[in-house]
Structures are given as structure tokens and as C-alpha cells.
Design a protein around this motif. Structure first.
Motif, short mmCIF file in Angstrom:
data_model
loop_
_atom_site.label_atom_id
_atom_site.label_comp_id
_atom_site.label_asym_id
_atom_site.label_seq_id
_atom_site.Cartn_x
_atom_site.Cartn_y
_atom_site.Cartn_z
N VAL A 1 -27.90 33.26 -12.76
CA VAL A 1 -28.80 34.53 -12.29
C VAL A 1 -30.17 34.30 -12.53
CG1 VAL A 1 -29.08 36.82 -12.90
CG2 VAL A 1 -26.86 36.09 -12.98
N ILE A 2 -30.92 34.27 -11.56
CA ILE A 2 -32.50 33.96 -11.44
C ILE A 2 -33.20 35.27 -11.55
CG2 ILE A 2 -34.07 32.64 -10.51
CD1 ILE A 2 -31.86 31.19 -8.90
N GLY A 3 -33.95 35.68 -12.77
CA GLY A 3 -34.89 36.42 -12.83
C GLY A 3 -36.22 36.00 -12.57
N ASP A 4 -37.21 36.77 -12.81
CA ASP A 4 -38.71 36.30 -12.36
C ASP A 4 -39.30 35.50 -13.50
OD1 ASP A 4 -38.38 37.96 -10.09
OD2 ASP A 4 -39.59 39.61 -10.88
N GLU A 5 -38.83 35.59 -14.81
CA GLU A 5 -39.38 34.89 -15.77
C GLU A 5 -38.42 33.81 -16.35
OE1 GLU A 5 -40.79 37.87 -18.26
OE2 GLU A 5 -42.30 38.65 -16.80
N GLN A 6 -37.15 34.07 -16.42
CA GLN A 6 -36.18 33.00 -16.80
C GLN A 6 -34.92 33.15 -16.04
OE1 GLN A 6 -35.49 33.34 -21.08
NE2 GLN A 6 -35.21 35.75 -20.78
N ALA A 7 -34.03 32.10 -16.19
CA ALA A 7 -32.63 32.17 -15.70
C ALA A 7 -31.45 31.93 -16.66
CB ALA A 7 -32.74 31.15 -14.49
N ALA A 8 -30.45 32.74 -16.25
CA ALA A 8 -29.31 32.72 -17.19
C ALA A 8 -28.33 31.52 -16.36
CB ALA A 8 -28.68 33.89 -17.53
N VAL A 9 -27.76 30.53 -16.98
CA VAL A 9 -26.63 29.71 -16.74
C VAL A 9 -25.48 30.50 -17.48
CG1 VAL A 9 -25.82 27.56 -16.59
CG2 VAL A 9 -28.20 27.95 -16.30
N ILE A 10 -24.35 30.66 -16.71
CA ILE A 10 -23.16 30.95 -17.20
C ILE A 10 -22.03 29.90 -17.30
CG2 ILE A 10 -21.31 32.54 -17.19
CD1 ILE A 10 -23.45 34.49 -15.60
N ASP A 11 -21.89 29.26 -18.59
CA ASP A 11 -20.81 28.17 -18.99
C ASP A 11 -21.51 26.98 -18.44
OD1 ASP A 11 -18.92 29.65 -20.05
OD2 ASP A 11 -17.82 30.24 -18.47
N SER A 12 -21.19 26.00 -19.33
CA SER A 12 -21.73 24.73 -19.13
C SER A 12 -20.81 23.68 -18.98
CB SER A 12 -22.41 24.34 -20.54
OG SER A 12 -21.44 23.94 -21.52
N GLY A 13 -19.72 23.78 -18.65
CA GLY A 13 -18.89 22.78 -17.80
C GLY A 13 -18.09 21.88 -19.07
N ALA A 14 -17.41 21.08 -18.69
CA ALA A 14 -16.51 20.22 -19.39
C ALA A 14 -16.81 19.05 -20.24
CB ALA A 14 -15.10 19.99 -18.70
N GLY A 15 -18.22 19.02 -20.20
CA GLY A 15 -18.75 17.69 -20.98
C GLY A 15 -20.11 17.34 -20.28
N PRO A 16 -20.78 16.47 -20.97
CA PRO A 16 -22.01 16.16 -20.15
C PRO A 16 -22.18 15.69 -18.88
CG PRO A 16 -21.36 14.27 -21.78
CD PRO A 16 -20.46 15.51 -22.14
N THR A 17 -20.90 15.17 -18.32
CA THR A 17 -20.95 14.50 -16.83
C THR A 17 -20.97 15.98 -15.97
OG1 THR A 17 -19.64 12.84 -17.55
CG2 THR A 17 -19.67 13.55 -15.00
N GLU A 18 -20.33 16.96 -16.12
CA GLU A 18 -20.10 18.35 -15.40
C GLU A 18 -21.65 18.85 -15.79
OE1 GLU A 18 -15.88 19.66 -14.32
OE2 GLU A 18 -16.94 20.84 -15.63
N ALA A 19 -22.07 18.98 -16.96
CA ALA A 19 -23.18 19.72 -17.32
C ALA A 19 -24.44 18.98 -16.64
CB ALA A 19 -23.29 19.37 -18.85
N ALA A 20 -24.32 17.78 -16.39
CA ALA A 20 -25.50 17.20 -15.71
C ALA A 20 -25.56 17.41 -14.41
CB ALA A 20 -25.46 15.66 -15.81
N GLU A 21 -24.42 17.56 -13.69
CA GLU A 21 -24.55 18.03 -12.05
C GLU A 21 -24.86 19.41 -12.10
OE1 GLU A 21 -20.61 15.14 -10.86
OE2 GLU A 21 -20.62 17.26 -10.40
N LEU A 22 -24.25 20.39 -13.07
CA LEU A 22 -24.69 21.57 -12.94
C LEU A 22 -26.08 21.90 -13.13
CD1 LEU A 22 -24.14 24.80 -13.08
CD2 LEU A 22 -23.40 24.46 -15.51
N TYR A 23 -26.71 21.08 -14.17
CA TYR A 23 -28.14 21.13 -14.55
C TYR A 23 -28.80 20.78 -13.42
CZ TYR A 23 -32.71 20.75 -16.73
OH TYR A 23 -33.99 20.99 -16.87
#
Ligand SMILES: [Zn+2]
Length: 278
Positions: A31-53
Motif C-alpha cells: 500500500v503506497i501512501g504519499d510519505e511511506q509505503a506498507a509491505v504486507i508479509d515478507s515471504g518464505a526467506g531471503p530469496t523471496e524477500a529479495a524478489e519482493l523488495y
């Protein structure tokens, strides 16, 4: 693998997006606001998290907060990666935060096939990072600038610490709702789950778009059908458990779930019965 997810954002609402992660088909949210954004859930480990990020950074360069919908590893094992990117505020329900801190590492086997480094606790960003901000029974409004999101709990259901996130007309429901696969009952609270879905359905007019923890976006008719199916299955379990003349396990093939989840449901109906249930 890298970049695979980046083109796959689905728009759920004016400021809300969802991305299906590869390993468990988890719907990560943004969810993208004007000043910050919220990410909901981070994935199953650093591999997925890096793709998500990387996918998040295609849509926004704003500072991020992270939210974990609940304490299952496919939803929070990417926390360490996000922390390493400078994300400080990681929100969860208080019950989920406690579970992640005290028992999070016990789930590493879940991701053996998806992120072997995370499963083995070897390599960068494979530590268990617990949420730093918690929500209790009272909802929390997070101001993202120009819009806010609402973090709230509807009682025990899929776990004892499920968090839902409302953004305008969109409701991120975590694993309270599943599309493309049946609900998962290990560690769940079946009867309160039915009640929680009832409360969710009551919000329906405000949130025509529901992003489930896994699968395609759904609407409240889908949620109602999932609630009704669960309620009927619980009743079948109750009848089976209360009949001393038959083996309660014989109900399993009649339940509308696979044998493993049906067994979980039967045992959770048995083990969470009565006034002691959470
Ligand atoms: Zn889950």
C-alpha cells in the motif's frame, strides 16, 4: 528467478497492490501512501524477500513499514532481509509476535524446498526477526501520508494472532481466507474462525475486494461460502467426536478438505472445544 516477480503486481485498489510469491503462492501486499509505503508479509526467506523488495522498489522508493499477517514462516521468514534494507517498524498481532520470537525457528523445515539457506539457517538474512510493533485487540491506524491503513484482529482463527489490513475498499485477509487451496487447520481455532469470518463478512460493504493469504482476489460471497463450508465441516467433526460408538477418524473422507487438513480440523475441533478455547 530474480525479476520474475517484478512484472506481476496486481492492482487491488487505488493504492493497494498484491504480488504472488513463487514458493507458496503467498500474496504479498503493498500500500503506497504519499510519505511511506506498507509491505504486507515478507515471504518464505531471503530469496523471496529479495524478489519482493526489488518488485516494491519498481513501484515506490518511499520508506517502508512491514506487516506480518501471522506467524507462519511463508509469511515472515523474509523479515531479516527487510530489516537489512533499513525497515525498522515490523508490525504483527501481539500473539504472532510472541510466537515468531519464541517458536519461529521451529518452522524452518517448511521452506526446505523453497529456500534451503533459510531452512538450514545458513547465509545472510536467515535469522528469525520478530516484529517490533504489535497490535492487540484494538485496531491500529497507520498514517502513510494521504491515506491510512487499518490493522485489526478478529479473534483467533487460522492462528491465535491473525492480523487483517484494510486499505480503502481492499481488505488483506491473511490466511483467514484462502483461494486456490483449502484453508490450513494445523494450530487453528475452528469455531472462533467461523465467528471471525462472520465479522469479516459484516464488513463486506466497505471492502468489496478481499486479498486472501494465497490465490486470486475474492469477494465476500467467496468468504461466505468458505465460512459456511467450515461451519458445516466443524459440525460433522463434532457429531463424530461425540458418538462413542464409532471411530471419529471415519469422518475424515466425508470432510471437504484433503486428508491431512481434515485430520488437523478434527483434532483442532476436539482440542479447542469448551470454555478454555482461545
Ligand atoms: Zn498460514
Amino acid at each position: 528467478m530474480s525479476g520474475k516477480a517484478t512484472a506481476a503486481w496486481r492492482r487491488a485498489g487505488a493504492r493497494a497492490h498484491a504480488l504472488r510469491l513463487d514458493g507458496f503462492a503467498v500474496n504479498a501486499g503493498l500500500v503506497i501512501g504519499d510519505e511511506q509505503a506498507a509491505v504486507i508479509d515478507s515471504g518464505a526467506g531471503p530469496t523471496e524477500a529479495a524478489e519482493l523488495y526489488a518488485a516494491v522498489r519498481i513501484l515506490t522508493d518511499l520508506p517502508l513499514v512491514l506487516i506480518n499477517t501471522h506467524a507462519h514462516g511463508d509469511h515472515f521468514f523474509g523479515n531479516a532481509y527487510f530489516r537489512a534494507q533499513g525497515v525498522v517498524d515490523i508490525w504483527a498481532h501481539a500473539g504472532a509476535a510472541t510466537t515468531i520470537a519464541s517458536h519461529g525457528a521451529e518452522q524452518r523445515d517448511l521452506v526446505l524446498d523453497v529456500d534451503p539457506a533459510m531452512a538450514a539457517a545458513k547465509g545472510p538474512h536467515t535469522d528469525i526477526v520478530a516484529p517490533t510493533r504489535t497490535v492487540g485487540n484494538e485496531p491500529v491506524e497507520l498514517d502513510l501520508g494521504g491515506c491510512s491503513i487499518r490493522l485489526f484482529h478478529l479473534g483467533p482463527a487460522h492462528t491465535d494472532g491473525d492480523l487483517l489490513i484494510a486499505s480503502g475498499q481492499v481488505l488483506f485477509a491473511g490466511d483467514l481466507v484462502e483461494e486456490g487451496a483449502k484453508p490450513q487447520f494445523g494450530g487453528s481455532f475452528p469455531r472462533p474462525w467461523v465467528a471471525a469470518l462472520g465479522r469479516l463478512i459484516a464488513l463486506g460493504g466497505s471492502h468489496p475486494v478481499v486479498v486472501p493469504g494465497h490465490g486470486e482476489f475474492v469477494d465476500m460471497d467467496f468468504v461466505r461460502a468458505q465460512r459456511d463450508e467450515l461451519r458445516a465441516a466443524i459440525e460433522m467433526c463434532r457429531v463424530a467426536l461425540e458418538d462413542p460408538s464409532t471411530d471419529p477418524y471415519r469422518v475424515i473422507p466425508s470432510l471437504p478438505y484433503d486428508p491431512i487438513q481434515s485430520r488437523h480440523l478434527l483434532l483442532r475441533v476436539r482440542d479447542t472445544a469448551g470454555p478454555q478455547q482461545k
